[in-house]
Write a protein that holds these residues in place. Structure first.
Motif, PDB file in Angstrom:
ATOM      1  N   VAL A 152       7.137   3.586   7.227  1.00  0.00           N
ATOM      2  CA  VAL A 152       8.219   4.511   6.874  1.00  0.00           C
ATOM      3  C   VAL A 152       9.310   4.437   7.940  1.00  0.00           C
ATOM      4  O   VAL A 152      10.500   4.309   7.627  1.00  0.00           O
ATOM      5  CB  VAL A 152       7.686   5.960   6.722  1.00  0.00           C
ATOM      6  CG1 VAL A 152       8.831   6.962   6.657  1.00  0.00           C
ATOM      7  CG2 VAL A 152       6.802   6.071   5.493  1.00  0.00           C
ATOM      8  N   SER A 153       8.910   4.482   9.189  1.00  0.00           N
ATOM      9  CA  SER A 153       9.864   4.413  10.298  1.00  0.00           C
ATOM     10  C   SER A 153      10.626   3.083  10.289  1.00  0.00           C
ATOM     11  O   SER A 153      11.839   3.052  10.508  1.00  0.00           O
ATOM     12  CB  SER A 153       9.116   4.593  11.619  1.00  0.00           C
ATOM     13  OG  SER A 153       9.981   4.454  12.705  1.00  0.00           O
ATOM     14  N   HIS A 154       9.923   2.005  10.026  1.00  0.00           N
ATOM     15  CA  HIS A 154      10.558   0.682   9.982  1.00  0.00           C
ATOM     16  C   HIS A 154      11.620   0.621   8.883  1.00  0.00           C
ATOM     17  O   HIS A 154      12.732   0.138   9.118  1.00  0.00           O
ATOM     18  CB  HIS A 154       9.491  -0.392   9.751  1.00  0.00           C
ATOM     19  CG  HIS A 154      10.035  -1.772   9.634  1.00  0.00           C
ATOM     20  ND1 HIS A 154      10.503  -2.471  10.727  1.00  0.00           N
ATOM     21  CD2 HIS A 154      10.214  -2.578   8.558  1.00  0.00           C
ATOM     22  CE1 HIS A 154      10.938  -3.658  10.320  1.00  0.00           C
ATOM     23  NE2 HIS A 154      10.772  -3.737   9.006  1.00  0.00           N
ATOM     24  N   ILE A 155      11.294   1.121   7.715  1.00  0.00           N
ATOM     25  CA  ILE A 155      12.248   1.095   6.599  1.00  0.00           C
ATOM     26  C   ILE A 155      13.455   1.978   6.917  1.00  0.00           C
ATOM     27  O   ILE A 155      14.600   1.570   6.709  1.00  0.00           O
ATOM     28  CB  ILE A 155      11.558   1.516   5.291  1.00  0.00           C
ATOM     29  CG1 ILE A 155      10.520   0.468   4.892  1.00  0.00           C
ATOM     30  CG2 ILE A 155      12.589   1.727   4.166  1.00  0.00           C
ATOM     31  CD1 ILE A 155       9.603   0.887   3.759  1.00  0.00           C
TER      32      ILE A 155
ATOM     33  N   ARG B 229       0.835  -1.214   0.000  1.00  0.00           N
ATOM     34  CA  ARG B 229       0.000   0.000   0.000  1.00  0.00           C
ATOM     35  C   ARG B 229       0.863   1.256   0.000  1.00  0.00           C
ATOM     36  O   ARG B 229       0.551   2.238  -0.676  1.00  0.00           O
ATOM     37  CB  ARG B 229      -0.933  -0.006   1.212  1.00  0.00           C
ATOM     38  CG  ARG B 229      -1.899   1.163   1.224  1.00  0.00           C
ATOM     39  CD  ARG B 229      -3.070   0.940   2.163  1.00  0.00           C
ATOM     40  NE  ARG B 229      -2.748   0.988   3.560  1.00  0.00           N
ATOM     41  CZ  ARG B 229      -2.836   2.074   4.320  1.00  0.00           C
ATOM     42  NH1 ARG B 229      -3.225   3.226   3.805  1.00  0.00           N
ATOM     43  NH2 ARG B 229      -2.552   2.013   5.601  1.00  0.00           N
ATOM     44  N   LEU B 230       1.970   1.220   0.739  1.00  0.00           N
ATOM     45  CA  LEU B 230       2.888   2.359   0.766  1.00  0.00           C
ATOM     46  C   LEU B 230       3.376   2.696  -0.645  1.00  0.00           C
ATOM     47  O   LEU B 230       3.491   3.854  -1.018  1.00  0.00           O
ATOM     48  CB  LEU B 230       4.080   2.060   1.685  1.00  0.00           C
ATOM     49  CG  LEU B 230       5.143   3.143   1.801  1.00  0.00           C
ATOM     50  CD1 LEU B 230       4.597   4.342   2.575  1.00  0.00           C
ATOM     51  CD2 LEU B 230       6.387   2.593   2.490  1.00  0.00           C
ATOM     52  N   LEU B 231       3.628   1.664  -1.428  1.00  0.00           N
ATOM     53  CA  LEU B 231       4.144   1.868  -2.780  1.00  0.00           C
ATOM     54  C   LEU B 231       3.118   2.474  -3.731  1.00  0.00           C
ATOM     55  O   LEU B 231       3.476   2.884  -4.837  1.00  0.00           O
ATOM     56  CB  LEU B 231       4.681   0.548  -3.350  1.00  0.00           C
ATOM     57  CG  LEU B 231       5.897  -0.020  -2.632  1.00  0.00           C
ATOM     58  CD1 LEU B 231       6.269  -1.367  -3.225  1.00  0.00           C
ATOM     59  CD2 LEU B 231       7.070   0.940  -2.682  1.00  0.00           C
ATOM     60  N   THR B 232       1.858   2.554  -3.314  1.00  0.00           N
ATOM     61  CA  THR B 232       0.847   3.191  -4.157  1.00  0.00           C
ATOM     62  C   THR B 232       0.793   4.702  -3.925  1.00  0.00           C
ATOM     63  O   THR B 232       0.094   5.406  -4.650  1.00  0.00           O
ATOM     64  CB  THR B 232      -0.565   2.600  -3.909  1.00  0.00           C
ATOM     65  OG1 THR B 232      -0.984   2.919  -2.589  1.00  0.00           O
ATOM     66  CG2 THR B 232      -0.584   1.108  -4.142  1.00  0.00           C
ATOM     67  N   CYS B 233       1.528   5.191  -2.949  1.00  0.00           N
ATOM     68  CA  CYS B 233       1.549   6.628  -2.659  1.00  0.00           C
ATOM     69  C   CYS B 233       2.362   7.371  -3.714  1.00  0.00           C
ATOM     70  O   CYS B 233       3.235   6.793  -4.379  1.00  0.00           O
ATOM     71  CB  CYS B 233       2.143   6.883  -1.274  1.00  0.00           C
ATOM     72  SG  CYS B 233       1.168   6.176   0.060  1.00  0.00           S
ATOM     73  N   ASP B 234       2.088   8.641  -3.842  1.00  0.00           N
ATOM     74  CA  ASP B 234       2.784   9.474  -4.818  1.00  0.00           C
ATOM     75  C   ASP B 234       4.232   9.723  -4.395  1.00  0.00           C
ATOM     76  O   ASP B 234       4.520   9.890  -3.199  1.00  0.00           O
ATOM     77  CB  ASP B 234       2.077  10.823  -4.979  1.00  0.00           C
ATOM     78  CG  ASP B 234       0.700  10.682  -5.611  1.00  0.00           C
ATOM     79  OD1 ASP B 234       0.512   9.751  -6.421  1.00  0.00           O
ATOM     80  OD2 ASP B 234      -0.171  11.507  -5.294  1.00  0.00           O
ATOM     81  N   ASP B 235       5.117   9.796  -5.373  1.00  0.00           N
ATOM     82  CA  ASP B 235       6.535  10.006  -5.104  1.00  0.00           C
ATOM     83  C   ASP B 235       6.825  11.270  -4.283  1.00  0.00           C
ATOM     84  O   ASP B 235       7.652  11.208  -3.368  1.00  0.00           O
ATOM     85  CB  ASP B 235       7.347  10.021  -6.397  1.00  0.00           C
ATOM     86  CG  ASP B 235       7.523   8.632  -6.991  1.00  0.00           C
ATOM     87  OD1 ASP B 235       7.106   7.644  -6.350  1.00  0.00           O
ATOM     88  OD2 ASP B 235       8.089   8.528  -8.086  1.00  0.00           O
ATOM     89  N   PRO B 236       6.204  12.409  -4.577  1.00  0.00           N
ATOM     90  CA  PRO B 236       6.498  13.597  -3.759  1.00  0.00           C
ATOM     91  C   PRO B 236       6.158  13.390  -2.273  1.00  0.00           C
ATOM     92  O   PRO B 236       6.902  13.839  -1.397  1.00  0.00           O
ATOM     93  CB  PRO B 236       5.630  14.695  -4.376  1.00  0.00           C
ATOM     94  CG  PRO B 236       5.441  14.263  -5.789  1.00  0.00           C
ATOM     95  CD  PRO B 236       5.360  12.758  -5.727  1.00  0.00           C
TER      96      PRO B 236
ATOM     97  N   LEU C 229       6.077  10.385  -0.702  1.00  0.00           N
ATOM     98  CA  LEU C 229       7.071   9.432  -0.194  1.00  0.00           C
ATOM     99  C   LEU C 229       8.395  10.134   0.081  1.00  0.00           C
ATOM    100  O   LEU C 229       9.018   9.927   1.124  1.00  0.00           O
ATOM    101  CB  LEU C 229       7.272   8.290  -1.198  1.00  0.00           C
ATOM    102  CG  LEU C 229       6.097   7.337  -1.370  1.00  0.00           C
ATOM    103  CD1 LEU C 229       6.327   6.425  -2.571  1.00  0.00           C
ATOM    104  CD2 LEU C 229       5.878   6.516  -0.106  1.00  0.00           C
ATOM    105  N   PHE C 230       8.827  10.961  -0.855  1.00  0.00           N
ATOM    106  CA  PHE C 230      10.081  11.688  -0.685  1.00  0.00           C
ATOM    107  C   PHE C 230      10.032  12.550   0.575  1.00  0.00           C
ATOM    108  O   PHE C 230      10.966  12.536   1.382  1.00  0.00           O
ATOM    109  CB  PHE C 230      10.358  12.549  -1.923  1.00  0.00           C
ATOM    110  CG  PHE C 230      11.640  13.307  -1.841  1.00  0.00           C
ATOM    111  CD1 PHE C 230      12.843  12.689  -2.131  1.00  0.00           C
ATOM    112  CD2 PHE C 230      11.658  14.640  -1.463  1.00  0.00           C
ATOM    113  CE1 PHE C 230      14.040  13.392  -2.052  1.00  0.00           C
ATOM    114  CE2 PHE C 230      12.844  15.350  -1.373  1.00  0.00           C
ATOM    115  CZ  PHE C 230      14.042  14.719  -1.674  1.00  0.00           C
ATOM    116  N   ALA C 231       8.943  13.278   0.762  1.00  0.00           N
ATOM    117  CA  ALA C 231       8.807  14.157   1.933  1.00  0.00           C
ATOM    118  C   ALA C 231       8.830  13.354   3.229  1.00  0.00           C
ATOM    119  O   ALA C 231       9.472  13.750   4.206  1.00  0.00           O
ATOM    120  CB  ALA C 231       7.519  14.970   1.833  1.00  0.00           C
TER     121      ALA C 231
END
Length: 83
Positions: free
Chosen positions: A74-77, A46-53, A55-57
């Motif tokens: 995000v914290s885990h990664i 599901r995280l990978l379906t988010c928009d790149d901007p 995710l980058f932020a």
């Protein structure tokens, strides 16, 4: 359980075209994905379906993710990258 086809799609989704995200997602998928619970594997998908901007932020610490589950992933990664 992820089928081979679903896993291939997941690997493809990890290739973002933005180096900062590629160096996070691609190694995580290769080295950390199998250790996740099935629930967290779906969350990563599901995280990978988010928009790149967005995710980058989130990954660069420019803003916090408002979704608590995605924020946890995000914290885990990021934690895996720092170890």
């Amino acid at each position: 359980m992820f089928t081979q086809k679903r896993r291939s799609r997941l690997r493809w989704a990890c290739r973002r075209g933005m180096l900062e995200l590629d160096v996070l997602f691609m190694p995580f998928e290769e080295e950390g994905f199998d250790q996740l619970s099935e629930e967290d594997q779906v969350l990563f998908e599901r995280l990978l379906t988010c928009d790149d901007p967005d995710l980058f932020a989130w990954f660069m610490g420019h803003e916090a993710c408002k979704d608590p589950e995605l924020a946890r992933m995000v914290s885990h990664i990021l934690h895996r990258v720092k170890v």
